[in-house]
Design a protein around this motif. Structure first.
Motif, short mmCIF file in Angstrom:
data_model
loop_
_atom_site.label_atom_id
_atom_site.label_comp_id
_atom_site.label_asym_id
_atom_site.label_seq_id
_atom_site.Cartn_x
_atom_site.Cartn_y
_atom_site.Cartn_z
N GLY A 1 -37.23 80.28 -89.67
CA GLY A 1 -37.31 81.79 -88.88
C GLY A 1 -36.33 81.75 -87.86
N GLU A 2 -36.31 80.76 -86.87
CA GLU A 2 -35.58 80.66 -85.94
C GLU A 2 -33.90 80.53 -86.35
OE1 GLU A 2 -36.20 79.49 -81.70
OE2 GLU A 2 -34.89 77.79 -82.61
N THR A 3 -33.67 79.70 -87.48
CA THR A 3 -32.31 79.69 -87.89
C THR A 3 -31.87 80.99 -88.40
OG1 THR A 3 -32.82 78.91 -90.25
CG2 THR A 3 -32.70 77.34 -88.64
N LEU A 4 -32.61 82.00 -88.93
CA LEU A 4 -32.22 83.08 -89.32
C LEU A 4 -31.99 84.40 -88.22
CD1 LEU A 4 -34.69 83.43 -92.28
CD2 LEU A 4 -32.17 82.90 -92.23
N GLY A 5 -32.19 83.79 -86.96
CA GLY A 5 -31.76 84.53 -85.84
C GLY A 5 -32.98 85.37 -85.25
N ASN A 6 -34.32 84.86 -85.50
CA ASN A 6 -35.45 85.59 -85.05
C ASN A 6 -36.05 84.95 -83.87
OD1 ASN A 6 -35.62 87.49 -87.39
ND2 ASN A 6 -36.03 85.61 -88.44
N ASP A 7 -36.85 85.95 -83.23
CA ASP A 7 -37.76 85.46 -81.96
C ASP A 7 -38.97 85.12 -82.65
OD1 ASP A 7 -39.34 84.96 -79.88
OD2 ASP A 7 -39.17 86.98 -79.03
N VAL A 8 -39.32 83.74 -82.72
CA VAL A 8 -40.59 83.49 -83.33
C VAL A 8 -41.84 83.65 -82.49
CG1 VAL A 8 -39.30 81.76 -85.07
CG2 VAL A 8 -39.97 80.75 -82.94
N SER A 9 -41.64 83.84 -81.49
CA SER A 9 -42.94 83.67 -80.65
C SER A 9 -43.77 84.88 -80.75
CB SER A 9 -42.46 83.81 -78.96
OG SER A 9 -41.74 84.78 -78.85
N LEU A 10 -43.15 86.06 -81.46
CA LEU A 10 -43.98 87.44 -81.80
C LEU A 10 -45.08 86.86 -82.72
CD1 LEU A 10 -40.73 89.82 -82.49
CD2 LEU A 10 -42.81 90.04 -80.83
N LEU A 11 -44.77 85.71 -83.66
CA LEU A 11 -45.80 85.61 -84.47
C LEU A 11 -46.90 84.89 -84.14
CD1 LEU A 11 -43.70 84.44 -87.74
CD2 LEU A 11 -44.01 86.67 -86.60
N GLN A 12 -47.15 84.66 -82.72
CA GLN A 12 -48.19 83.80 -82.56
C GLN A 12 -49.26 84.63 -81.93
OE1 GLN A 12 -48.66 80.40 -81.91
NE2 GLN A 12 -46.80 80.06 -82.71
N ALA A 13 -49.04 85.81 -81.96
CA ALA A 13 -50.33 86.80 -81.38
C ALA A 13 -51.43 86.74 -82.40
CB ALA A 13 -49.75 88.25 -81.43
N ILE A 14 -51.33 86.55 -83.95
CA ILE A 14 -52.30 86.52 -84.78
C ILE A 14 -53.04 85.29 -85.08
CG2 ILE A 14 -50.73 88.53 -86.18
CD1 ILE A 14 -50.33 86.13 -88.26
N VAL A 15 -52.58 84.32 -84.27
CA VAL A 15 -53.35 83.02 -84.52
C VAL A 15 -54.76 83.03 -84.12
CG1 VAL A 15 -53.40 80.64 -83.91
CG2 VAL A 15 -51.30 81.67 -84.49
N PRO A 16 -55.15 83.63 -83.10
CA PRO A 16 -56.59 83.79 -82.78
C PRO A 16 -57.62 84.42 -83.92
CG PRO A 16 -55.33 83.90 -80.95
CD PRO A 16 -54.41 84.24 -82.10
N SER B 1 -33.86 71.41 -105.83
CA SER B 1 -33.37 71.77 -107.34
C SER B 1 -34.18 73.28 -107.56
CB SER B 1 -33.85 71.08 -108.30
OG SER B 1 -35.26 70.56 -108.10
N ASP B 2 -35.03 73.41 -106.68
CA ASP B 2 -35.77 74.92 -106.90
C ASP B 2 -35.33 76.02 -105.83
OD1 ASP B 2 -36.90 73.75 -104.58
OD2 ASP B 2 -38.91 74.04 -105.01
N CYS B 3 -34.24 75.67 -105.20
CA CYS B 3 -33.68 76.67 -104.22
C CYS B 3 -32.35 77.22 -104.71
CB CYS B 3 -33.38 75.71 -103.00
SG CYS B 3 -32.62 76.94 -101.50
N PRO B 4 -32.34 78.35 -105.18
CA PRO B 4 -31.23 79.06 -105.67
C PRO B 4 -30.17 79.06 -104.74
CG PRO B 4 -32.77 80.71 -105.81
CD PRO B 4 -33.48 79.45 -105.09
N THR B 5 -28.68 78.70 -104.88
CA THR B 5 -27.51 78.79 -104.11
C THR B 5 -27.57 79.80 -103.24
OG1 THR B 5 -26.34 77.49 -105.63
CG2 THR B 5 -25.14 78.44 -103.76
N ASN C 1 -27.59 80.17 -99.02
CA ASN C 1 -26.36 80.70 -98.40
C ASN C 1 -26.63 81.97 -97.56
OD1 ASN C 1 -24.94 78.45 -99.01
ND2 ASN C 1 -24.14 79.47 -100.78
N ARG C 2 -27.57 82.65 -97.98
CA ARG C 2 -28.03 83.80 -97.51
C ARG C 2 -27.93 83.98 -96.02
NH1 ARG C 2 -30.54 87.80 -100.19
NH2 ARG C 2 -29.63 86.78 -102.18
N GLY C 3 -27.21 84.86 -95.27
CA GLY C 3 -27.29 85.23 -93.95
C GLY C 3 -26.41 84.18 -92.98
N ASN C 4 -25.94 83.17 -93.55
CA ASN C 4 -24.86 82.39 -93.11
C ASN C 4 -25.76 81.48 -91.69
OD1 ASN C 4 -22.89 80.72 -92.90
ND2 ASN C 4 -21.62 82.21 -91.65
N PRO C 5 -26.80 81.08 -91.84
CA PRO C 5 -27.78 80.66 -90.71
C PRO C 5 -27.08 79.68 -90.04
CG PRO C 5 -28.94 80.30 -92.82
CD PRO C 5 -27.45 80.93 -93.28
N ALA C 6 -27.61 79.19 -88.85
CA ALA C 6 -27.03 78.08 -88.30
C ALA C 6 -27.53 76.73 -89.01
CB ALA C 6 -27.57 78.05 -86.84
#
Ligand code: TIU
Length: 222
Positions: A35-50, A78-82, A86-91
């Motif tokens: 999630g973070e390699t795609l440029g997202n702020d992953v902290s937003l997702l923690q809110a739903i854990v409780p 082998s199960d990951c399409p090229t 490559n999508r998004g040119n992530p870090a």
């Protein structure tokens, strides 16, 4: 049992209903993962854990079937399409070595479900190479074997893997409900739009409800 839901009440029987938690993995929830390699702020997702934890516990207490999914690829990719890699040119790309092991690869620390929601014996765990839980997995057959017709969804992210899985379920004949406070997106506006899309047109994809409505239904039935 009945859940007060939108756009109208959702009726289900415990024995033919599964709770499906989509991709509650470190790769999406914690820094250093996919999630973070795609440029997202992953902290937003923690809110739903409780809320997700409360629902999981209540569903287990009621002896309901639990399905966990993980977005993951085999070590040889082998199960990951090229195109996907490559999508998004992530870090860091899928399969690259990151701080939690290889990104989105099965068995790596980052690919595990977070501790708070870890599967227990008897629960189904589905590794899926796509965004949808039904594509290239045995999920439909496993649910059919168990007589499951209704699915309660939570997980991440709302408009990507959760919505795709709900749409796949819809086309396979399941009645699905999305637990509003047990799903999250990196984009709050996308979450809101997805909830609207799911329940529009008389539940064209399915229903939505807050998790308290499910907990109330379970309490009333106990
Ligand atoms: N990027 C994003 O929002 N989600 C995914 O890639 N996978 C899931 O949603 N699990």
């Amino acid at each position: 049992m009945r859940i007060e839901a939108a756009p109208f009440a959702y009726d289900f029987e415990l024995k033919s209903t599964a709770l499906v938690l989509i991709d509650m993995q470190r790769d999406f929830m914690e820094p250093g993962g996919f999630g973070e390699t795609l440029g997202n702020d992953v902290s937003l997702l923690q809110a739903i854990v409780p809320a997700a934890k409360r629902v999981l516990q209540a569903w287990r207490n009621a002896s309901g079937l639990v399905v966990h999914t993980r977005e993951s690829h085999t070590a040889d990719l082998s199960d990951c399409p090229t195109a996907k890699r490559n999508r998004g040119n992530p870090a860091l790309r899928i399969g690259d070595e990151g701080p939690m092991g290889r990104i989105l690869v099965a068995g790596e620390p980052g690919n595990q479900i977070i501790d708070a929601l870890a599967p227990i014996d008897g629960e189904i765990v589905i590794d899926k190479p796509g965004k949808g839980a039904f594509y290239a997995t045995g999920l439909h057959a496993l649910l059919q074997q168990r007589g499951i017709t209704h699915l309660l969804f939570g997980g991440v992210t709302t408009e990507v893997c959760v919505q795709t899985s709900m749409r796949e379920a819809n086309d396979r004949g399941y009645d699905s409900l999305l637990l509003e406070d047990c799903t999250e997106s990196y984009f709050p506006a996308f979450k809101a739009a997805t909830l609207d899309m799911v329940r529009a047109q008389g539940a064209i994809v399915g229903w939505t409800a807050p998790s308290t409505a499910l907990l109330l239904a379970l309490n009333n039935a106990a």
